[in-house]
Design an enzyme around this catalytic site. Structure first.
Site, mmCIF file in Angstrom:
data_model
loop_
_atom_site.group_PDB
_atom_site.id
_atom_site.type_symbol
_atom_site.label_atom_id
_atom_site.label_comp_id
_atom_site.label_asym_id
_atom_site.label_seq_id
_atom_site.Cartn_x
_atom_site.Cartn_y
_atom_site.Cartn_z
ATOM 1 N N PHE A 113 -8.219 1.547 -9.857
ATOM 2 C CA PHE A 113 -6.915 1.107 -9.369
ATOM 3 C C PHE A 113 -6.862 -0.425 -9.458
ATOM 4 O O PHE A 113 -7.791 -1.105 -9.034
ATOM 5 C CB PHE A 113 -6.733 1.575 -7.929
ATOM 6 C CG PHE A 113 -5.334 1.462 -7.430
ATOM 7 C CD1 PHE A 113 -4.416 2.480 -7.651
ATOM 8 C CD2 PHE A 113 -4.923 0.339 -6.735
ATOM 9 C CE1 PHE A 113 -3.111 2.375 -7.183
ATOM 10 C CE2 PHE A 113 -3.613 0.230 -6.268
ATOM 11 C CZ PHE A 113 -2.707 1.250 -6.498
ATOM 12 N N ASP A 184 -14.741 3.511 -3.497
ATOM 13 C CA ASP A 184 -13.377 3.598 -2.991
ATOM 14 C C ASP A 184 -13.029 5.080 -2.919
ATOM 15 O O ASP A 184 -13.050 5.787 -3.933
ATOM 16 C CB ASP A 184 -12.412 2.847 -3.916
ATOM 17 C CG ASP A 184 -11.034 2.723 -3.279
ATOM 18 O OD1 ASP A 184 -10.625 3.665 -2.585
ATOM 19 O OD2 ASP A 184 -10.367 1.685 -3.499
ATOM 20 N N TYR A 209 -3.240 6.642 4.563
ATOM 21 C CA TYR A 209 -1.830 7.051 4.402
ATOM 22 C C TYR A 209 -1.638 8.054 3.286
ATOM 23 O O TYR A 209 -0.547 8.561 3.108
ATOM 24 C CB TYR A 209 -0.920 5.831 4.195
ATOM 25 C CG TYR A 209 -1.333 4.896 3.071
ATOM 26 C CD1 TYR A 209 -1.058 5.218 1.754
ATOM 27 C CD2 TYR A 209 -1.984 3.701 3.341
ATOM 28 C CE1 TYR A 209 -1.437 4.368 0.727
ATOM 29 C CE2 TYR A 209 -2.370 2.843 2.326
ATOM 30 C CZ TYR A 209 -2.098 3.175 1.023
ATOM 31 O OH TYR A 209 -2.478 2.340 0.009
ATOM 32 N N LYS A 210 -2.700 8.331 2.525
ATOM 33 C CA LYS A 210 -2.579 9.317 1.439
ATOM 34 C C LYS A 210 -2.843 10.715 2.018
ATOM 35 O O LYS A 210 -2.049 11.211 2.803
ATOM 36 C CB LYS A 210 -3.496 8.927 0.291
ATOM 37 C CG LYS A 210 -3.000 7.645 -0.395
ATOM 38 C CD LYS A 210 -3.925 7.097 -1.459
ATOM 39 C CE LYS A 210 -3.290 5.853 -2.087
ATOM 40 N NZ LYS A 210 -4.241 5.054 -2.875
ATOM 41 N N ARG A 357 2.553 12.790 -12.223
ATOM 42 C CA ARG A 357 1.449 13.075 -11.314
ATOM 43 C C ARG A 357 1.924 14.003 -10.193
ATOM 44 O O ARG A 357 2.992 13.789 -9.616
ATOM 45 C CB ARG A 357 1.002 11.727 -10.740
ATOM 46 C CG ARG A 357 -0.369 11.684 -10.164
ATOM 47 C CD ARG A 357 -0.793 10.255 -9.939
ATOM 48 N NE ARG A 357 0.014 9.585 -8.914
ATOM 49 C CZ ARG A 357 -0.458 8.682 -8.059
ATOM 50 N NH1 ARG A 357 -1.720 8.319 -8.105
ATOM 51 N NH2 ARG A 357 0.323 8.107 -7.172
HETATM 52 C C1 LIG Z 1 -3.954 3.646 -2.986
HETATM 53 C C2 LIG Z 1 -5.075 2.816 -3.476
HETATM 54 C C3 LIG Z 1 -5.192 1.469 -3.097
HETATM 55 C C4 LIG Z 1 -4.135 0.798 -2.271
HETATM 56 O O1 LIG Z 1 -4.604 -0.319 -1.595
HETATM 57 P P1 LIG Z 1 -3.718 -0.933 -0.411
HETATM 58 O O2 LIG Z 1 -4.411 -2.152 0.006
HETATM 59 O O3 LIG Z 1 -3.652 0.123 0.659
HETATM 60 O O4 LIG Z 1 -2.356 -1.193 -0.958
HETATM 61 C C5 LIG Z 1 -6.318 0.781 -3.516
HETATM 62 N N1 LIG Z 1 -7.259 1.361 -4.280
HETATM 63 C C6 LIG Z 1 -7.156 2.645 -4.673
HETATM 64 C C7 LIG Z 1 -8.233 3.252 -5.515
HETATM 65 C C8 LIG Z 1 -6.057 3.411 -4.306
HETATM 66 O O5 LIG Z 1 -5.934 4.672 -4.715
#
Ligand SMILES: *Cc1c(COP(=O)(O)O)cnc(C)c1O
Length: 398
Positions: A113, A184, A209-210, A357
């Site tokens: 990400f 992560d 939040y996911k 997705r």
């Molecule tokens: C959703 C997600 C994020 C989001 O990071 P935020 O700081 O909460 O915006 C970061 N890394 C991964 C791998 C994600 O899936």
């Protein structure tokens, strides 16, 4: 046994909506409304500053952290919640770098990400000490773990394709080569069984939040292996991580031997109230069973889409054990087709350049929703409704 009828009844989804986006933002638990009202009336309004003690606000980072930790195989006292995932990535990677100061290579992959990669880029700039970020293809990460590598920072479940990294293989090789691993778990927590303790992971971070349904912008979490709690450098050395926050010393001393050292500053307590009721649902759920159900539903979804929706190509791994809990298809008109789906109340999302997705989240999605979603998708494709003007305009958030 997880009762999926019961879990479904815990969420307040709009009538008629088929929600295949719980991998991005979980739906609202019914208990959120009374929980927030109670927080406002019985905590903030009536307790005011006393709430830090009387309502345990100060230690909710830990009590909630322990409850999230259970879902990723972390023992009590090794996980705290707070801040955002981007910040927790920064903190964990910085701590990892300090454990192997002579090694200047940080290894990730080009499917990670972007914010994870961006945070490392910033960290490298800040350090200004000759660090380098390597991003091979995800399949090649294992081979790139050499004695040059200090920190391996990877996301277990790829946000686009759902491909899973082999946590055990990566941790074992990294440790054999003397490297530290930061996981992560953004798309893992609440989706697939994870055992950070059993695998002897060093650091893990993620968001709530996911799949965990904590609400938009819900706090992130960070896990630190028990063997590192004495030595892991917090770097973002805020007063909440201090050995004695209320001594108000002018110098920083990290809380010795405790996960509190990874706290930074005052967290959003209102958001903790929402996370707490979301975790009440997870307290009654077995993640292994959720994963098994997710596989069942995902296989059904893939079968139906491949049989009825020509033009869509599966980009997720075909082996369900190698996938997280979302399924992605490439389609030339993916963005517009997703907008047409959303207009018909089937909610998924789109990731550039061409990926549609679909989050498969058994707590509130069942077989009937899967079939109905494919019915709608099939109709949109047959009628070529993705060609309509209204579906071409890119929104700010896709
Ligand atoms: C959703 C997600 C994020 C989001 O990071 P935020 O700081 O909460 O915006 C970061 N890394 C991964 C791998 C994600 O899936």
């Amino acid at each position: 046994m997880t009762d999926f009828e019961w879990t479904r009844a815990q969420f307040d989804l709009p009538d008629g909506m088929i929600y295949l986006n719980g991998n991005s933002l979980g739906p609202m638990p019914r208990a959120s409304v009374p929980a927030m009202t109670s927080f406002l009336n019985d905590e903030w309004r009536s307790e005011l500053i006393k709430g830090w003690n009387t309502k345990n606000w100060f230690m909710q980072t830990n009590t909630l952290g322990n409850r999230v930790g259970r879902l990723i195989g972390a023992e009590a006292g090794t996980t705290v919640v707070g801040d955002t995932l981007s910040i927790k990535v920064f903190q964990a990677v910085a701590a990892g770098m300090a454990m192997v100061p002579e090694r200047k290579v940080i290894l990730s992959d080009n499917g990670n990400f972007p914010t994870d990669l961006y945070m490392v880029e910033g960290l490298i700039k800040l350090k200004d000490a000759g660090y380098e970020l390597r991003t091979p293809d995800p399949e090649d990460v294992l081979d790139h773990i050499t004695e040059e590598v200090g920190v391996v920072m990877v996301t277990e479940v790829d946000y686009r394709t759902g491909r899973r990294h082999d946590m055990r293989a990566i941790i074992e090789r990294a440790h054999a080569k003397g490297a530290v691993v930061v996981w992560d778990l953004a798309h893992s927590a609440g989706a697939v069984p994870v055992d950070v303790g059993g695998l002897d992971a060093d650091f893990a971070v993620g968001c709530t939040y996911k799949y965990l349904n904590g609400g938009p912008g819900a706090p992130a979490f960070i896990y630190v292996a028990p063997r590192l709690l004495e030595s892991a450098e917090p770097f973002l050395s805020g007063w909440y991580g201090h050995e004695a926050p209320f001594a108000f010393d002018t110098d920083y001393r990290p809380m010795p031997g405790k996960i509190e050292r990874m706290r930074i500053g005052t967290p959003s307590i209102a958001s903790f109230a929402l996370l707490s009721v979301a975790l009440d649902v997870w307290d009654k759920v077995d993640v292994t069973e959720v994963h098994a159900k997710s596989i069942e539903l995902s296989e059904l979804f893939i079968r139906e889409v491949e049989a009825r929706c020509p033009g869509l190509t599966l980009v997720s791994p075909r082996d369900p054990q190698r996938r997280g809990s979302h399924v992605s298809f490439a389609f030339e008109h993916g963005y517009a087709a997703m907008q047409a789906l959303i207009a018909d109340n089937v909610i998924g999302d789109f990731r550039a350049p061409n990926v549609m997705r679909f989050g498969i989240t058994p707590l509130f999605v069942g077989e009937a929703e899967i079939i109905a979603a494919v019915d709608t998708l099939e109709r949109i494709l047959r009628e070529e409704r993705y060609t309509q003007d209204a579906f071409q305009k890119r929104a700010l958030v896709t």
